[in-house]
Design an enzyme around this catalytic site. Sequence first.
Site, short mmCIF file in Angstrom:
data_model
loop_
_atom_site.label_atom_id
_atom_site.label_comp_id
_atom_site.label_asym_id
_atom_site.label_seq_id
_atom_site.Cartn_x
_atom_site.Cartn_y
_atom_site.Cartn_z
N LYS A 1 -13.35 66.38 86.56
CA LYS A 1 -14.20 65.73 85.85
C LYS A 1 -15.21 66.42 85.00
O LYS A 1 -16.15 65.74 84.41
CB LYS A 1 -15.11 64.67 86.83
CG LYS A 1 -14.00 63.63 87.49
CD LYS A 1 -14.61 62.68 88.47
CE LYS A 1 -13.58 61.63 88.99
NZ LYS A 1 -13.09 60.77 88.11
N TYR B 1 -9.81 59.02 95.20
CA TYR B 1 -8.80 58.37 94.35
C TYR B 1 -8.24 57.32 95.11
O TYR B 1 -7.90 57.30 96.45
CB TYR B 1 -7.75 58.92 94.05
CG TYR B 1 -7.99 60.14 92.77
CD1 TYR B 1 -8.86 59.91 91.76
CD2 TYR B 1 -6.94 61.33 93.17
CE1 TYR B 1 -8.62 60.78 90.73
CE2 TYR B 1 -7.36 62.49 92.02
CZ TYR B 1 -8.09 62.09 91.06
OH TYR B 1 -8.15 63.12 90.07
N ARG C 1 -10.14 47.77 87.24
CA ARG C 1 -10.65 48.65 88.33
C ARG C 1 -11.71 49.63 87.43
O ARG C 1 -11.66 49.63 86.16
CB ARG C 1 -9.55 49.75 88.76
CG ARG C 1 -8.80 50.47 87.57
CD ARG C 1 -7.73 51.29 87.94
NE ARG C 1 -8.16 52.43 88.99
CZ ARG C 1 -8.34 53.74 88.48
NH1 ARG C 1 -8.33 53.91 87.42
NH2 ARG C 1 -8.74 54.66 89.32
#
Lengths: 203, 346
Positions: free
Chosen positions: B317, B37, B223
Amino acid sequence: MSTSKFEPSIISRPVYGKLSAQTASHNLLIADAQGAEAIIEMAEHAPKSFFEQAHIIYIQKGTADAYLSQLESLGANQLYIGPTYQAALPRILNTLENTQVGIKLYLAGTEGLIGQVIRDATRFGVAMSDIQTEHRGSTARRIQCVHCKGIIEDVTVDPFQCSHCGLFLFVRDHYSRRIAAFQGVRVDAEDPGNIPEAVERFK
Amino acid sequence: MNITFKDETFRDDYTFSNSEEQIKRFPFPFHEDSYMYSVNMEPHAAVRPGSVFENDFDVDEHYVSEMRDRAKVLDEDPLRCQSLPHMTLAGWDLLELIMTSKAKDYPHWFELHRDGKNWHWINHPLNIEQKFIFGDETTLPYGPLEYITRQTQGDFVLLDQREENLWLEAGMVTTQADWSLDFDIGMNFFEWHAPVPLAHEMGIFQRALKFLLNIQQGTPARRLNWTMTANPLLDTSPENYHKWGKQKLEVTRENVGNKMHLRVELQTFFRLPRSNALVFPIRCYLIKLEELVTIPKWGRRFHRVIRDLPEELATYKGFIDNRPKIVEYLSKYDDGQDTSLGIWPE
């Protein structure tokens, strides 16, 4: 008689405090089950005049008469005793609707009760800064099934079966103040039929 | 850009695929051979003609089919588009931003003619023509947010700014990575990110919020974020998870290259002029592993990223169970050579 302890939790979960009597022209106190204890404790330190402007809505939720005489002895201007939240709801909504400026709200008891009253009170324009909360009693959760959108009250085990659509759900640690509920998600979605044994997580 | 809009599906028979040109412009999200991250914000400025970063709102070969898929999702579940009452002005802001941007960037597909408050919008690819009064909801078939986002790829979230925080109070969400607009609407920035692991402790959200609160009109930011999806399913919603979750079981060593998709979100942030809200478009791009490895650098790098990803992230995820198959497939495209820095094909 102590305020509930929670295991470390997520950021979206509400934080509960301890009730403390403030001076206001109107005091609305809403509690369920062991939430009565928070009101009774607060009364020990409250000024005498506090309950002269107080309206107590108490929901027994299975506690029978355990707290009734103590609540009656507080001398509140209005005292309502009801069996369930659903039964008390019309009165709660009516009171909030007729609420005047300067009201202070005291909520005590289960997360389901506190969350639902906050949701409704803020809709009627009560500011969060005028609402105090104290969690007491069961940590059972109010949960929205993310699939069918039905609400399931007082869930104590994980996973559990949605009483609306029948899917088995796990409790996702995510809380919506707008819905006043945690999120339930199908536990066996990736492996249909493989449902882990239910564990009592919320007592 | 001369493209043909594809006629394809993102459900049932899953006929979605990317053309060779579309593969080359895919927003590959890894600038180095590992991932963690970060607050990877940069100005949303035009770079590389033909890339997905060239225009404010990228329109690609999947446009018409994606809009058809969105309409189906909304027919099944109208709660995917919601707006709290005070967010209508932000909806008009967004409609204006998209219409003016598209008409400027793609004049052969979109036309906007304005005479005061009387607007005339023409969307050629979708065969839509609409005359309406800007600011008057009764002159459109839907509210302004729903009207324009039924014609624009990507999910859209409108964020009200107050109390030094951002509040998610309107949105069109049909191509999401497993989050529910209906559940999250009304939450502030920290609340709606509550289920994300690790990042809170790393201070990611505190820094991201500080950045977002300071975004000014005319200087949008962007982003990339990513996850993986079995089948080219746009609607990976929690609402329908009980239906699509089991598709992950269909991934085998034989079909993984075709079935497993890298799912990239191009997230952009624009300050809106009248409401001072932020709009947060989340545009989803899908690419099959077998398409991705046609770019040698991406094949090498993606193998290394997935192989070395912390277990907690692979779990969050949602591909931890399929990771061994994915890594085995990708390893065939990693010859161990160095890769150049940056996301571009070469």
